[in-house]
Write a protein that holds these residues in place. Structure first.
Motif, mmCIF file in Angstrom:
data_model
loop_
_atom_site.group_PDB
_atom_site.id
_atom_site.type_symbol
_atom_site.label_atom_id
_atom_site.label_comp_id
_atom_site.label_asym_id
_atom_site.label_seq_id
_atom_site.Cartn_x
_atom_site.Cartn_y
_atom_site.Cartn_z
ATOM 1 N N GLN A 1 -5.463 -7.161 7.148
ATOM 2 C CA GLN A 1 -6.289 -8.155 7.847
ATOM 3 C C GLN A 1 -6.961 -9.114 6.862
ATOM 4 O OE1 GLN A 1 -8.545 -5.502 10.449
ATOM 5 N NE2 GLN A 1 -8.009 -6.790 12.184
ATOM 6 N N ILE A 2 -7.335 -8.588 5.719
ATOM 7 C CA ILE A 2 -7.990 -9.419 4.709
ATOM 8 C C ILE A 2 -6.975 -10.364 4.050
ATOM 9 C CG2 ILE A 2 -9.089 -9.337 2.413
ATOM 10 C CD1 ILE A 2 -11.034 -8.444 4.456
ATOM 11 N N LEU A 3 -5.798 -9.835 3.727
ATOM 12 C CA LEU A 3 -4.852 -10.573 2.887
ATOM 13 C C LEU A 3 -4.026 -11.608 3.643
ATOM 14 C CD1 LEU A 3 -3.437 -7.609 0.744
ATOM 15 C CD2 LEU A 3 -4.880 -9.474 -0.089
ATOM 16 N N ILE A 4 -3.704 -11.310 4.890
ATOM 17 C CA ILE A 4 -2.700 -12.128 5.590
ATOM 18 C C ILE A 4 -3.345 -13.259 6.384
ATOM 19 C CG2 ILE A 4 -0.919 -12.088 7.389
ATOM 20 C CD1 ILE A 4 -0.308 -9.185 6.469
ATOM 21 N N ARG A 5 -2.940 -14.489 6.051
ATOM 22 C CA ARG A 5 -3.459 -15.658 6.760
ATOM 23 C C ARG A 5 -2.473 -16.142 7.822
ATOM 24 N NH1 ARG A 5 -4.268 -18.605 1.104
ATOM 25 N NH2 ARG A 5 -2.223 -17.612 0.999
ATOM 26 N N SER A 6 -1.181 -16.026 7.538
ATOM 27 C CA SER A 6 -0.163 -16.507 8.483
ATOM 28 C C SER A 6 1.166 -15.886 8.084
ATOM 29 C CB SER A 6 -0.048 -18.030 8.405
ATOM 30 O OG SER A 6 0.656 -18.388 7.227
ATOM 31 N N HIS A 7 2.209 -16.200 8.848
ATOM 32 C CA HIS A 7 3.523 -15.629 8.531
ATOM 33 C C HIS A 7 4.065 -16.189 7.231
ATOM 34 C CE1 HIS A 7 4.486 -19.354 10.650
ATOM 35 N NE2 HIS A 7 5.592 -19.358 9.947
ATOM 36 N N GLU A 8 3.394 -17.173 6.647
ATOM 37 C CA GLU A 8 3.825 -17.675 5.340
ATOM 38 C C GLU A 8 3.291 -16.830 4.189
ATOM 39 O OE1 GLU A 8 2.833 -21.812 5.360
ATOM 40 O OE2 GLU A 8 4.442 -22.288 6.765
ATOM 41 N N ASP A 9 2.473 -15.837 4.523
ATOM 42 C CA ASP A 9 2.008 -14.894 3.500
ATOM 43 C C ASP A 9 2.922 -13.676 3.506
ATOM 44 O OD1 ASP A 9 -0.064 -16.369 2.482
ATOM 45 O OD2 ASP A 9 -1.606 -15.431 3.720
ATOM 46 N N GLY A 10 3.429 -13.327 2.338
ATOM 47 C CA GLY A 10 4.343 -12.189 2.245
ATOM 48 C C GLY A 10 3.717 -11.027 1.496
ATOM 49 N N ILE A 11 4.159 -9.826 1.844
ATOM 50 C CA ILE A 11 3.713 -8.620 1.156
ATOM 51 C C ILE A 11 4.970 -7.871 0.694
ATOM 52 C CG2 ILE A 11 2.379 -6.464 1.357
ATOM 53 C CD1 ILE A 11 0.545 -8.777 2.007
ATOM 54 N N LEU A 12 5.089 -7.666 -0.603
ATOM 55 C CA LEU A 12 6.210 -6.890 -1.139
ATOM 56 C C LEU A 12 6.038 -5.426 -0.759
ATOM 57 C CD1 LEU A 12 6.448 -8.496 -4.677
ATOM 58 C CD2 LEU A 12 8.451 -8.152 -3.189
ATOM 59 N N SER A 13 7.096 -4.836 -0.253
ATOM 60 C CA SER A 13 6.980 -3.472 0.261
ATOM 61 C C SER A 13 8.334 -2.767 0.117
ATOM 62 C CB SER A 13 6.539 -3.567 1.730
ATOM 63 O OG SER A 13 6.106 -2.350 2.214
ATOM 64 N N PRO A 14 8.332 -1.483 -0.260
ATOM 65 C CA PRO A 14 9.586 -0.829 -0.643
ATOM 66 C C PRO A 14 10.496 -0.428 0.526
ATOM 67 C CG PRO A 14 7.756 0.721 -0.826
ATOM 68 C CD PRO A 14 7.154 -0.605 -0.464
ATOM 69 N N LEU A 15 11.801 -0.461 0.251
ATOM 70 C CA LEU A 15 12.838 0.132 1.115
ATOM 71 C C LEU A 15 13.509 1.245 0.321
ATOM 72 C CD1 LEU A 15 14.764 -2.890 2.708
ATOM 73 C CD2 LEU A 15 12.943 -1.538 3.745
ATOM 74 N N PRO A 16 13.882 2.375 0.863
ATOM 75 C CA PRO A 16 13.588 2.830 2.219
ATOM 76 C C PRO A 16 12.082 2.817 2.482
ATOM 77 C CG PRO A 16 15.107 4.331 1.113
ATOM 78 C CD PRO A 16 14.644 3.377 0.089
ATOM 79 N N GLU A 17 11.741 2.534 3.737
ATOM 80 C CA GLU A 17 10.349 2.233 4.021
ATOM 81 C C GLU A 17 9.597 3.365 4.707
ATOM 82 O OE1 GLU A 17 9.213 -0.599 6.915
ATOM 83 O OE2 GLU A 17 10.622 0.066 8.429
ATOM 84 N N TYR A 18 8.281 3.369 4.461
ATOM 85 C CA TYR A 18 7.372 4.084 5.346
ATOM 86 C C TYR A 18 6.938 3.038 6.361
ATOM 87 C CZ TYR A 18 3.103 6.193 7.137
ATOM 88 O OH TYR A 18 2.132 6.679 7.972
ATOM 89 N N PRO A 19 7.317 3.213 7.632
ATOM 90 C CA PRO A 19 7.259 2.084 8.573
ATOM 91 C C PRO A 19 5.857 1.583 8.889
ATOM 92 C CG PRO A 19 7.983 4.095 9.665
ATOM 93 C CD PRO A 19 7.949 4.402 8.212
ATOM 94 N N LEU A 20 4.826 2.285 8.487
ATOM 95 C CA LEU A 20 3.480 1.758 8.701
ATOM 96 C C LEU A 20 3.336 0.383 8.067
ATOM 97 C CD1 LEU A 20 0.494 1.966 9.532
ATOM 98 C CD2 LEU A 20 0.053 3.079 7.359
#
Lengths: 419, 419
Positions: free
Chosen positions: A161-180
């Protein structure tokens, strides 16, 4: 009248971000199991089995793992502090549980556990957590950087909630994923920027791959704000080497990424030659201080101690300006405070009985039993997978998960391709 | 390289929706108080007072309200179920607490309180809550409509996440406000559509005023999705008449608005001639069924019982299609489940000891003491306000709040105007 009358709420008209995310651990398979369970209740004998064992979540106590006596005794006393004044309590609670509960109760202004607390949690308990981190890492941790939370999930959602302003903000996240992660990123309006872990390298994290994903995302117009690393890995069960952690930290620092370090499995290690090192510790060892890198570390009582339903956790927030921490605090205050039982439990987890304490022996014995049971089951599963035809699997080093690979016969692949 | 390197996170670059909302109960005044407290600690005697009493939130136990013995005994036993097998427990816990705790533990599959539960809460406890609502209202409530939650705040935030698609979605919400609503609406990207309560009418809710606000919002291009009503009122302390509730329900039904009924003060009534009626009960009495109107009722153990820090609550979700409820469940599952102690407490609140139960007398006595203490303090404050020059105040009928009016002298107003 020409107003557009608002339609009643339907699945079509709810927030579309809610519709598009998936959270498989509580998804369709779970729902099917619940339907089968209802069928079994309503019509016993109708199905060729008598019981459904839920393995959709890491939930060890539901599968028979006993709780730690010290934790539960302290909790029980704190819930009902009048017990502390009664002689009969000595017959039911160990002296060290009584001592600890008394210390906790005395550290709360109202001498009881019913009131709202600070949105970040009770200050003395935050201090206990900070001291535990300091002892673990050998680098100082401050109570003001600790936010006690209703488990790690709540903390992760808050950070998104703090970091994301819009869909133009990306968060790097690993695959295989923990779907949370994908779920939370989508729900809060951002874009997940997935990077692949390398199976052939024991599910290690290769910086060139992360860099490739970052650059691709930036070329597509995204502002990448943070990188999620789960160590020990969920669902891949690896424990990162220090060298790997150093590379990741250098990368995040250079690229200006907030490092979101999911360290909830820090107590769940099985490989002889592997140790847990927090990202903050590795960063400080590298000489990176608060000005160099922003790190948030998440931990909870769920996975290391099985006290999942208690919803107790913390996040340690370092390298953020005070005015940003104020904003984090403001969002936390929307649910006023984390639940007190969870606050107490995470403080116990970070300050367990020590060698020399009366309750140390029992505590250590119970903990070792849990650990060795996990180890045994991990080995059993590893062996089972590696003996199966067409299945291969990395060794389990930490966390609660093995992530096997299915090798489909080439004939099956050809048949699929022809369709 | 031509990439825009992502900046580190600053107060300027966080989610702007976080920046713009205010939540005064945990805002600047609180921070100032904390600064003063630190000053007092660091330099005793430096301030002309010895203690800071926090009144930023309704938080009765921190101001000396004792907890209910039955609640705490049951909680204490459930946290440490091994106590249930020990004879010595009889010296410390009442037979009815033991009985209730045993019933709760037996209703949980794992016979313990450490595991994750269903995202909506433990089914048997949801059934207890549903039965409590049925008994309260005289109209049936179903366990499948009950979501146990970490207090009412978490439930309100969750509903906003479901309802709000963009800032073009509006939520009708009362002024004077309980600031959680504006904060939550803004944080989740929507627009608050405020409507005024009428001070001269005992803070009653006048439908023509709400209609005016709705029409204005629609003219401005908003889709108004829901109407928040807080009854008994926060921060205005009124209890709505049935007639008023009927008008509101008719209005919501006609306009296709989800009714968000904040009923957390349902046990806090002081006026002789006023009774609490849930909106769902009034709707059913009017003959409105699930197809006619969507109602969500929020309740918690915080305000009626002072167990604020426990974070226990429920929402009853009626008039929503199953696929919408599935989506609510999915969002709830992102924090996996509400904390178990809170789940247990709200079940106790909705199924307290009854006349004839062994623990009824003590329970009723303790509850009556709390009630009469509230009543006494309400009267004292009412009297104090009405005897002050330039202050007037409606009577307190329910909840925990009086909302006085300051009458500024006309000379002061003229002076202000001239500036």
């Amino acid at each position: 009248m020409s107003y557009n009358k608002a339609p009643s709420i339907t699945a079509e008209t709810i927030n579309p971000r809610v519709k598009i995310f998936n959270y498989a651990p509580c998804g369709e398979i779970l729902k099917h199991a619940e339907r089968l369970e209802q069928e079994m209740e309503g019509n016993p004998g109708s199905l060729p089995f008598q019981e459904i064992i839920y393995c959709n979540l890491g939930n060890p106590q539901v599968l028979g793992q006993p709780p730690l006596t010290f934790f539960r005794e302290v909790l029980s006393l704190c819930d009902n502090p009048t017990l502390l004044d009664k002689d009969e309590a000595c017959a039911l609670f160990s002296p060290s549980s009584i001592k600890r509960a008394r210390r906790i109760i005395n550290s709360i202004l109202s001498k009881d556990t019913g009131g709202y607390t600070d949105s970040r949690g009770i200050k003395c308990l935050r201090q206990v957590v900070a001291d535990g981190i300091t002892a673990r890492d050998g680098f100082p941790s401050k109570a003001d950087d600790i936010f006690l939370t209703d488990g790690a999930g709540a903390a992760i959602n808050l950070l998104m909630q703090i970091l994301i302003r819009s869909h133009e903000d990306g968060i790097l996240s690993p695959l295989p994923e923990y779907p949370l992660y994908s779920a939370s990123i989508i729900l809060h309006g951002g874009t997940m920027v997935p990077y692949n872990l390398t199976e052939d390298n024991g599910w290690g994290l290769e910086i060139f791959e992360v860099k490739r994903c970052l650059e691709e995302a930036r070329s597509a117009g995204l502002t990448v704000r943070a990188m999620v690393v789960i160590n020990p890995g969920n669902p891949t069960g690896q424990v990162l080497s220090i060298t790997n952690q150093e590379e990741i930290l250098e990368f995040c620092r250079k690229e200006g990424l907030v490092m979101l370090a999911d360290e909830v499995y820090q107590e769940n290690l099985y490989a002889e030659n592997k140790k847990f090192h927090s990202f903050k510790k590795v960063a400080r060892s590298l000489g990176y201080d608060e000005k160099d890198i922003s790190i948030v570390s998440f931990h909870s009582v769920s996975m290391s101690y099985g006290e999942c339903g208690r919803r107790g956790g913390y996040m340690e927030v370092t390298g953020f300006a005070d005015d940003v921490k104020d904003q984090i605090c403001k969002v936390a205050s929307l649910t006023i405070c984390p639940n007190i039982a969870g606050q107490i439990l995470i403080s116990l987890a970070m300050d367990p009985p020590k060698l020399g304490d009366e309750s140390f022996e029992l505590f250590d014995d119970e903990k070792e039993k849990i650990r060795s049971s996990f180890r045994k089951r991990a080995k059993t599963l590893e062996k089972a997978f590696s003996s199966m035809e067409g299945v291969s699997c990395n060794n389990l080093e930490g966390a609660l998960y093995l992530f096997p690979r299915l090798h489909l016969p080439s004939a099956a692949i050809r048949a699929a391709e022809s369709k």
